[in-house]
Design an enzyme around this catalytic site. Structure first.
Site, mmCIF file in Angstrom:
data_model
loop_
_atom_site.group_PDB
_atom_site.id
_atom_site.type_symbol
_atom_site.label_atom_id
_atom_site.label_comp_id
_atom_site.label_asym_id
_atom_site.label_seq_id
_atom_site.Cartn_x
_atom_site.Cartn_y
_atom_site.Cartn_z
ATOM 1 N N GLU A 153 95.583 88.275 73.865
ATOM 2 C CA GLU A 153 94.249 88.788 74.737
ATOM 3 C C GLU A 153 94.306 88.742 76.074
ATOM 4 O O GLU A 153 93.618 88.862 76.833
ATOM 5 C CB GLU A 153 93.004 87.894 74.351
ATOM 6 C CG GLU A 153 92.432 88.219 72.783
ATOM 7 C CD GLU A 153 91.892 89.622 72.562
ATOM 8 O OE1 GLU A 153 91.667 90.283 73.568
ATOM 9 O OE2 GLU A 153 92.118 89.981 71.343
HETATM 10 C C1 LIG Z 1 101.555 85.179 68.443
HETATM 11 C C2 LIG Z 1 101.143 86.220 68.834
HETATM 12 C C3 LIG Z 1 100.058 86.818 68.262
HETATM 13 C C4 LIG Z 1 99.586 88.318 68.726
HETATM 14 N N1 LIG Z 1 98.503 89.106 68.170
HETATM 15 C C5 LIG Z 1 98.461 90.123 68.695
HETATM 16 C C6 LIG Z 1 97.477 91.196 67.712
HETATM 17 O O1 LIG Z 1 96.848 90.431 67.102
HETATM 18 N N2 LIG Z 1 97.363 92.276 68.312
HETATM 19 C C7 LIG Z 1 97.702 92.982 69.564
HETATM 20 O O2 LIG Z 1 97.692 94.089 69.734
HETATM 21 N N3 LIG Z 1 98.764 92.081 69.921
HETATM 22 C C8 LIG Z 1 99.190 90.705 69.720
HETATM 23 N N4 LIG Z 1 100.050 89.842 70.351
HETATM 24 C C9 LIG Z 1 100.488 90.792 71.389
HETATM 25 C C10 LIG Z 1 100.117 89.937 72.835
HETATM 26 O O3 LIG Z 1 98.679 90.571 73.212
HETATM 27 C C11 LIG Z 1 101.141 90.524 73.767
HETATM 28 O O4 LIG Z 1 102.197 89.535 73.561
HETATM 29 C C12 LIG Z 1 100.549 90.275 75.376
HETATM 30 O O5 LIG Z 1 99.695 90.978 75.822
HETATM 31 C C13 LIG Z 1 101.800 90.009 76.407
HETATM 32 O O6 LIG Z 1 102.526 91.347 76.203
HETATM 33 P P1 LIG Z 1 104.222 91.234 76.023
HETATM 34 O O7 LIG Z 1 104.189 90.200 75.317
HETATM 35 O O8 LIG Z 1 104.719 92.569 75.928
HETATM 36 O O9 LIG Z 1 104.494 90.632 77.729
HETATM 37 P P2 LIG Z 1 104.709 91.593 78.941
HETATM 38 O O10 LIG Z 1 103.642 92.363 79.083
HETATM 39 O O11 LIG Z 1 106.055 91.897 78.946
HETATM 40 O O12 LIG Z 1 104.595 90.341 80.007
HETATM 41 C C14 LIG Z 1 105.604 89.335 80.356
HETATM 42 C C15 LIG Z 1 105.334 88.672 81.534
HETATM 43 O O13 LIG Z 1 105.014 89.372 82.657
HETATM 44 C C16 LIG Z 1 103.683 89.392 82.983
HETATM 45 N N5 LIG Z 1 102.879 90.651 83.469
HETATM 46 C C17 LIG Z 1 103.317 91.937 82.762
HETATM 47 N N6 LIG Z 1 102.634 92.838 83.409
HETATM 48 C C18 LIG Z 1 102.187 92.485 84.517
HETATM 49 C C19 LIG Z 1 101.245 92.895 85.535
HETATM 50 N N7 LIG Z 1 100.969 94.331 85.696
HETATM 51 N N8 LIG Z 1 101.161 92.131 86.634
HETATM 52 C C20 LIG Z 1 101.342 90.975 86.802
HETATM 53 N N9 LIG Z 1 102.010 90.351 85.806
HETATM 54 C C21 LIG Z 1 102.478 91.106 84.483
HETATM 55 C C22 LIG Z 1 102.919 88.689 82.154
HETATM 56 O O14 LIG Z 1 101.830 88.006 82.694
HETATM 57 C C23 LIG Z 1 103.812 87.799 81.299
HETATM 58 O O15 LIG Z 1 103.776 86.531 82.090
HETATM 59 C C24 LIG Z 1 100.278 88.885 69.987
HETATM 60 C C25 LIG Z 1 101.157 88.047 70.557
HETATM 61 C C26 LIG Z 1 101.842 86.834 69.862
HETATM 62 C C27 LIG Z 1 102.970 86.185 70.617
#
Ligand SMILES: Cc1cc2nc3c(=O)[nH]c(=O)nc-3n(C[C@H](O)[C@H](O)[C@H](O)COP(=O)(O)OP(=O)(O)OC[C@H]3O[C@@H](n4cnc5c(N)ncnc54)[C@H](O)[C@@H]3O)c2cc1C
Lengths: 605, 264
Positions: A443
């Site tokens: 989220e």
């Molecule tokens: C167990 C689990 C359940 C999930 N369930 C759902 C679901 O039901 N539906 C769904 O749609 N998604 C779901 N997700 C996805 C989840 O919302 C994303 O993993 C999350 O939003 C982060 O995206 P990412 O993993 O691509 O990380 P990234 O976006 O690659 O982030 C990596 C790091 O970089 C930082 N970062 C990225 N962009 C920026 C920025 N612009 N400024 C500052 N810092 C930044 C982040 O804070 C993080 O620390 C789930 C994930 C997990 C692990």
């Protein structure tokens, strides 16, 4: 009576003494929500939580989900609890009765859900996401979409999900590439791959309704070209019966750190060119729609984290009262001094009190936000509605970002209090920590929450929301200042509020200056200090009530509880706010090093 | 079919029981009170029976004001009406007196069936069910783990465990049944049930409302007197039998059972 999930006395205190939830029953909308009924809801919810959800917590963790031939099998131990939870009407406590809800206040929902989450937060992901999808249908659905899906979703007969994330689109939802092409019959054919989808495929319900973000052909790039679609796993005929399976295939589930009982699915949409969905809301307005629901979804994550924290606290507390180890520091060199319960050791007490103040402060904040939502619903005064909406908007990143950070810290102390046993799977502490960890990520990661807070919320209406909030806090400070014995504590909170105001002002200016990067390097610390000040506010407001009760009408049984409230705020003001103040100094220094250091200087290459 | 269920409020089975200073009662300050688990079976069976044959389910409890919470739980599960016999004069009554009050409340009502738990899990006496049946002069079927009604709802066939066998008994109605574990799996109160519970009648009665003489109740009128409450002796540590071989250990075990435990 030993409690293991939530402290009932404290839950009742926040609901009925601090927030006065039962006052909502004077409004037509909540006239059935009198105190007796609300208490019965909490009691009966607890029964279900303790007897059915809690035993399935460990079982679901060990069993996990199984992926076989495109099908996901949910833990066997979740089956009976799901049936009971669904049939009991718990999925949509606060929704419209017409659509299968129960018409109760949001605040009571948070209290009930806190307990359910404390029992089994992994299990709760199924109904909570289902409820979230229902909210989207309720708000943006056409009459036909509502009649086809809404009741079955709100009652949990069918599951619901949120399909945002893709390989290239995590924090940056605007980067999604799943596409949608309009068909002659008005439906859309959807093609793309989603990952990490919680409850994306499972066998607890006969159908699952996916809320999917995708891009209509030719839509503008980025966030302005995203639309929202409803994609049933099994198509639903016009008469409501189930039709053909849709072209939505689960291609795998993740092996992860915690929440093993809930599958994180990779979903392939339209691999065979036959994934049909209907538009929810307007074309290219999908992200706005999602954002409208985002507050509540993020608060749900806060409730989940609170559930883990309260359970971890109570387990640790009970353990510390029983485990004997070491002698009292005061027993000197007496070799025959008896071993004492570890709750007698100052270091253990420090951790327990730290856990207590966060759990209780967070509980108050979450129920408070529930009350804001309820008051927004019942108010017929536009200014008042706007005030509550503003508080919810502003405080949501705190209730998600700050709350989950602190809840995780609480779970970490929870392990420490257990010592070696905390690391062992025979005890609940380690699982609570693992399960809680995800709340800092999904989220919107807490980093994203902090940016949202500094970059959007703080500056909304020229900072009015923020200054209104400080105004609300001041009201409590004034009250506390008038209570003999609380003046010093009130002054301590006031000092922190003043410094926060100053810090916010400087940081807000920096955030729109050429030094923006330096400012945003401190977005997360700023969210943290704001959260600390809000905790101190909530604890002070508790103490004002407790102090009044102690001076007037506290029963003998209640005295330790109320005295505990005063000790909590005392601890927070004397031991935590000074650290907060130091953190504000660090923010104000706004060290450029974070931004200036060369990537290559991080080393590792 | 009109069914009455007698409810007792007891300490949660997980509550830590502490003996009070008078050594005759327990400390009730920290106790969480719940419905006697055997009575939950009664409520569930009554609701199932009502679902089949129609009629009304009335729950009756005796005790302090807090017992209303337990009655409300039963109403939220689906019972139709509640009665609480609440009278300071009844505090400290023994089981026979409690049964007398329950029977007096039931006497004026129309009923085909009464459920009570086979015993309360607090003092484990198991007297109330039989006594209520006696006061009402109706048959009692005790420790029942299966209930089946004739199609016309006029008689009942029940099963009662006896020494590893099962005794099947048939009875005409009205009858009082005391419930045994295994009878059913009690339902949870549903949310719609909880909302409805508020509107259901819950009458409160005193002993004099029931035409009873207060002097037959309370501590002073007890036929059964508690002399002293004692905690069970703390369990001593177990013993691990050492030995080189299984034979040696078995021999040592036999010796201990013979010489120390004197069981053989
Ligand atoms: C167990 C689990 C359940 C999930 N369930 C759902 C679901 O039901 N539906 C769904 O749609 N998604 C779901 N997700 C996805 C989840 O919302 C994303 O993993 C999350 O939003 C982060 O995206 P990412 O993993 O691509 O990380 P990234 O976006 O690659 O982030 C990596 C790091 O970089 C930082 N970062 C990225 N962009 C920026 C920025 N612009 N400024 C500052 N810092 C930044 C982040 O804070 C993080 O620390 C789930 C994930 C997990 C692990």
């Amino acid at each position: 009576m030993t409690q293991i999930l939530t402290d009932r006395r404290d839950v009742d205190f926040v609901l009925f003494e601090q927030m006065k939830v039962d006052k909502l029953s004077k409004h037509e909308r909540f006239k059935i929500a009198n105190k007796k009924t609300l208490k019965l809801i909490i009691s009966e919810g607890r029964n279900l939580a303790i007897n059915e959800l809690f035993p399935a917590h460990v079982a679901g963790d060990r069993e996990g989900c199984k992926f076989e031939n495109g099908k996901v099998i949910a833990p066997e131990s979740f089956r009976k609890p799901y049936k009971l939870f669904q049939e009991g009407g718990w999925v949509s406590l606060a929704e419209d009765i017409e659509w299968g809800g129960q018409g109760m206040p949001v605040a009571i929902t948070y209290a009930a859900n806190e307990c359910f989450n404390a029992a089994n937060c992994t299990f709760m992901m199924y109904p909570e996401l289902t409820h979230g999808a229902g909210k989207l249908i309720e708000k943006f659905g056409t009459d036909k979409q509502k009649s086809l899906y809404l009741k079955n979703v709100f009652t949990g007969k069918w599951g619901g999900t949120m399909l945002l994330t893709e390989q290239e689109a995590g924090s940056d939802v605007g980067a999604i590439s799943t596409s949608a092409v309009k068909n002659y019959d008005g439906t859309y054919s959807i093609t793309g791959n989603k990952i990490f989808i919680s409850s994306g495929e499972h066998d607890l319900t006969e159908n699952i309704i996916h809320a999917v973000l995708a891009r209509v052909e030719g839509a503008p790039a980025g966030t302005k070209g995203i639309s929202l679609f409803l994609v049933p796993r099994i198509r639903v005929n016009d008469d409501g019966t189930l039709g053909e399976p849709n072209d939505v295939v689960c291609t795998g589930i993740e092996d992860k750190m915690g929440i093993h009982g809930n599958p994180s699915c990779s979903l392939s949409l339209g691999d065979k060119g036959n994934c049909k969905g209907t538009l929810l809301g307007k074309e290219n307005k999908g992200l706005q729609a999602m954002f409208i629901m985002m507050n509540e979804a993020r608060l749900t994550v806060g409730v989940q984290a609170l559930g883990c924290a309260t359970a971890s606290y109570l387990h640790a507390l009970n353990y510390a009262r029983e485990r004997r180890q070491g002698k009292s520091l005061m027993s000197g060199k007496d070799q025959n001094a008896p071993s004492i319960q570890i709750i007698g050791h100052p270091d253990v007490r420090r951790q327990l009190l730290t856990m207590k103040v966060y759990v209780e402060g967070i509980r108050s904040l979450i129920y408070y936000l529930g009350m804001c939502i309820d008051q927004m619903h019942v108010s017929d005064n536009e200014d008042e509605k706007a005030k509550y909406q503003g508080l919810v908007d502003l405080l949501t990143p705190v209730a998600k970002g700050y709350v989950t950070d602190k809840a995780f810290e609480v779970c970490n102390h929870g392990i420490q209090v257990f010592g070696g046993y905390g690391y062992i799977k025979d005890y609940p502490a380690e699982q609570l920590l693992r399960d809680c960890r995800i709340t800092l990520i999904y989220e919107g990661t807490n980093g994203i929450q902090a940016i949202d807070f500094l970059g959007r919320k703080l500056g909304m209406n020229k900072g009015k929301l923020f200054y209104d909030l400080l105004g609300e806090i001041k009201k409590t400070i004034t009250k506390a200042g008038q209570a003999a014995g609380l003046e010093g504590l009130a002054a301590g909170v006031e000092k922190a509020v003043e410094k926060l105001k100053k810090t916010a002002g400087i940081l807000m200016k920096a955030a729109v200056s050429p030094k923006a990067l330096n400012a945003f390097a401190f977005a997360h610390p700023f969210l943290e200090v704001t959260g600390d000040v809000i905790m101190s506010w909530m604890l002070l407001s508790r103490a004002v009530i407790a102090d009044d009760r102690l001076k007037t009408k506290a029963g003998k049984k209640d005295i330790p509880f109320y005295e505990g409230q005063i000790k909590s705020v005392e601890f927070f003001v004397e031991s935590i706010l000074p650290v907060t103040s130091g953190k504000m100094d660090s923010i104000l220094a706004m060290s450029a090093s974070i931004v200036d250091i060369q990537d290559s200087s991080f080393g590792g290459k | 079919m009109n069914i009455i269920v007698c409810l007792k409020q007891v300490p949660d089975t997980e509550a830590q029981i502490k003996i009070a200073g008078d050594a005759k009662s327990i400390v009730t300050d920290d106790i969480k009170w719940v419905m006697n688990p055997y009575d939950e079976f009664g409520v569930e069976e009554a609701l199932k029976t009502k679902e089949k044959f129609g009629g009304e389910v009335t729950v009756i409890g005796l005790g302090p004001k807090r017992v209303t919470e337990t009655i409300r739980t039963a109403l939220a599960m689906g019972a139709d009406k509640g009665i609480l016999i609440c009278d300071d004069a009844a505090d400290g009554s023994d089981s026979i007196a409690v049964a007398k009050a329950l029977a007096a409340a039931i006497k004026g009502m129309e009923y085909d069936l009464i459920f009570t738990g086979q015993r309360g899990v607090d003092d484990d006496l198991g007297v109330v069910g039989a006594s209520v049946a006696e006061f009402l002069d109706i048959p009692q079927l005790s420790l029942i783990e299966d209930v089946e009604f004739a199609e016309d709802g006029k008689s009942v066939k029940v099963k009662r465990p006896v020494e590893g066998e099962v005794l099947t008994i048939e009875s005409s109605l009205p009858v009082l049944i005391t419930t045994q574990k295994g009878l059913n799996e009690p339902r949870y109160a549903s949310l719609p049930g909880i909302m409805k519970a508020k509107k259901k009648p819950l009458d409160q009665k005193t002993l004099s409302d029931l035409g009873l003489d207060a002097s037959d109740f309370g501590e002073g009128a007890r036929k059964l007197k508690i002399v002293e409450l004692l905690s069970p002796p703390a369990r001593s540590a177990g013993k691990i039998i050492e030995g080189e071989s299984p034979q040696e250990k078995a021999a040592e075990l036999a010796r201990l059972l013979h010489e120390e435990a004197k069981l053989l």
